[in-house]
Structure formats: structure tokens, C-alpha cells
Design a protein around this motif. Structure first.
Motif, PDB file in Angstrom:
ATOM      1  N   THR A  90      22.743  75.054  20.125  1.00 36.24           N
ATOM      2  CA  THR A  90      22.107  74.591  19.274  1.00 36.24           C
ATOM      3  C   THR A  90      21.266  73.472  20.077  1.00 36.24           C
ATOM      4  N   GLU A  94      18.358  59.356  15.792  1.00 39.78           N
ATOM      5  CA  GLU A  94      17.319  59.154  15.168  1.00 39.78           C
ATOM      6  C   GLU A  94      17.032  60.408  14.320  1.00 39.78           C
ATOM      7  N   PHE A  95      17.286  61.554  15.350  1.00 36.95           N
ATOM      8  CA  PHE A  95      17.593  63.535  15.395  1.00 36.95           C
ATOM      9  C   PHE A  95      17.716  63.317  13.882  1.00 36.95           C
ATOM     10  N   LEU A  96      18.753  62.323  13.570  1.00 36.63           N
ATOM     11  CA  LEU A  96      18.987  62.551  11.878  1.00 36.63           C
ATOM     12  C   LEU A  96      18.272  61.868  10.705  1.00 36.63           C
ATOM     13  N   ARG A  97      17.949  60.287  11.520  1.00 35.91           N
ATOM     14  CA  ARG A  97      16.813  59.825  10.330  1.00 35.91           C
ATOM     15  C   ARG A  97      15.710  61.204  10.118  1.00 35.91           C
ATOM     16  N   GLU A  98      14.845  62.118  11.538  1.00 36.98           N
ATOM     17  CA  GLU A  98      13.711  61.929  11.875  1.00 36.98           C
ATOM     18  C   GLU A  98      13.813  63.595  10.678  1.00 36.98           C
ATOM     19  N   SER A  99      14.922  63.925  10.115  1.00 38.40           N
ATOM     20  CA  SER A  99      15.512  65.421  10.128  1.00 38.40           C
ATOM     21  C   SER A  99      15.660  65.286   8.283  1.00 38.40           C
ATOM     22  N   ALA A 100      15.906  64.487   7.890  1.00 40.58           N
ATOM     23  CA  ALA A 100      16.308  64.130   6.765  1.00 40.58           C
ATOM     24  C   ALA A 100      15.731  64.363   5.704  1.00 40.58           C
ATOM     25  N   VAL A 101      16.153  65.237   4.680  1.00 38.26           N
ATOM     26  CA  VAL A 101      15.065  66.116   3.396  1.00 38.26           C
ATOM     27  C   VAL A 101      15.121  64.758   2.394  1.00 38.26           C
ATOM     28  N   ARG A 152      12.630  68.160  20.254  1.00 40.55           N
ATOM     29  CA  ARG A 152      13.509  67.650  18.948  1.00 40.55           C
ATOM     30  C   ARG A 152      14.392  66.332  19.007  1.00 40.55           C
ATOM     31  N   LEU A 153      15.282  66.858  20.478  1.00 46.13           N
ATOM     32  CA  LEU A 153      16.312  65.667  20.754  1.00 46.13           C
ATOM     33  C   LEU A 153      16.272  65.151  22.247  1.00 46.13           C
ATOM     34  N   LEU A 208      18.215  72.624  20.982  1.00 42.85           N
ATOM     35  CA  LEU A 208      16.915  71.667  20.457  1.00 42.85           C
ATOM     36  C   LEU A 208      16.422  69.946  21.038  1.00 42.85           C
TER      37      LEU A 208
END
Length: 96
Positions: A54, A88-95, A63-64, A58
Motif C-alpha cells: 500500500t 502531510e499525507f495524514l493531514r490531507e487524508s483526515a476525515v 499521493r505520498l 501511494l
């Protein structure tokens, strides 16, 4: 108007040059580049709690943010991901 002697004129010019030089030195000083810790794909997978494949997907999709080091034609070993890219990836993919 009083005339300056050559010594006084030289001293005032020198003081002005020193003042300008000190200001230019401060302007020309660059900050040292901040080094970012590079993580292996397996380390990122553990942090994100996903499979290593995965992480590669990404990275390949963009995306990563990642860096490919070396050829890697036989095995996928040259992928390094900056720690800031994971954040940055976690920030952008936060729901929301």
C-alpha cells in the motif's frame, strides 16, 4: 561648513562601510537546510498500519511524497519517504 581632514574622512567612510557590511552579512546569511528523517517503506507501513504494498502504491500514485534511491529493478528496496511527507499525507487524508 567645516572641512574634514583626510583622516577624519577616511574614518567616517570606514565606519559607513562597516555598518553597510554588517547589514549585508545579516541579509546574506542563509538558514541551514532542515534535514528530514527518511523512512523505509516498511517503517511507514507500520506507522500507518497498512501493508508495505500500500505504501508503494501511494508513492507511485503521487499521493505520498517519496524518493526512489537506486535502480531497484530486481527488488523494491530504494524507496525512502520523508517523515514530513507521512505527516502531510495524514493531514490531507483526515476525515472531517
Amino acid at each position: 561648513m567645516e572641512s574634514l581632514t583626510s583622516i577624519e574622512r577616511y574614518a567616517s567612510i570606514e565606519m559607513c562601510q562597516q555598518a553597510v557590511g554588517a547589514r549585508n552579512d545579516k541579509e546574506n546569511q542563509m538558514e541551514a537546510p532542515k534535514t528530514d528523517v527518511l523512512l523505509k517503506a516498511s517503517e511507514v507501513a507500520q506507522e500507518l498500519k497498512v501493508h508495505v504494498t500500500t505504501v508503494y502504491r501511494l508513492a507511485n500514485s503521487g499521493r505520498l511524497r517519496a524518493h526512489h534511491i537506486g535502480q531497484g529493478t530486481i527488488r523494491r528496496r530504494g524507496l525512502r519517504i520523508p517523515k514530513s511527507a507521512v505527516a502531510e499525507f495524514l493531514r490531507e487524508s483526515a476525515v472531517a
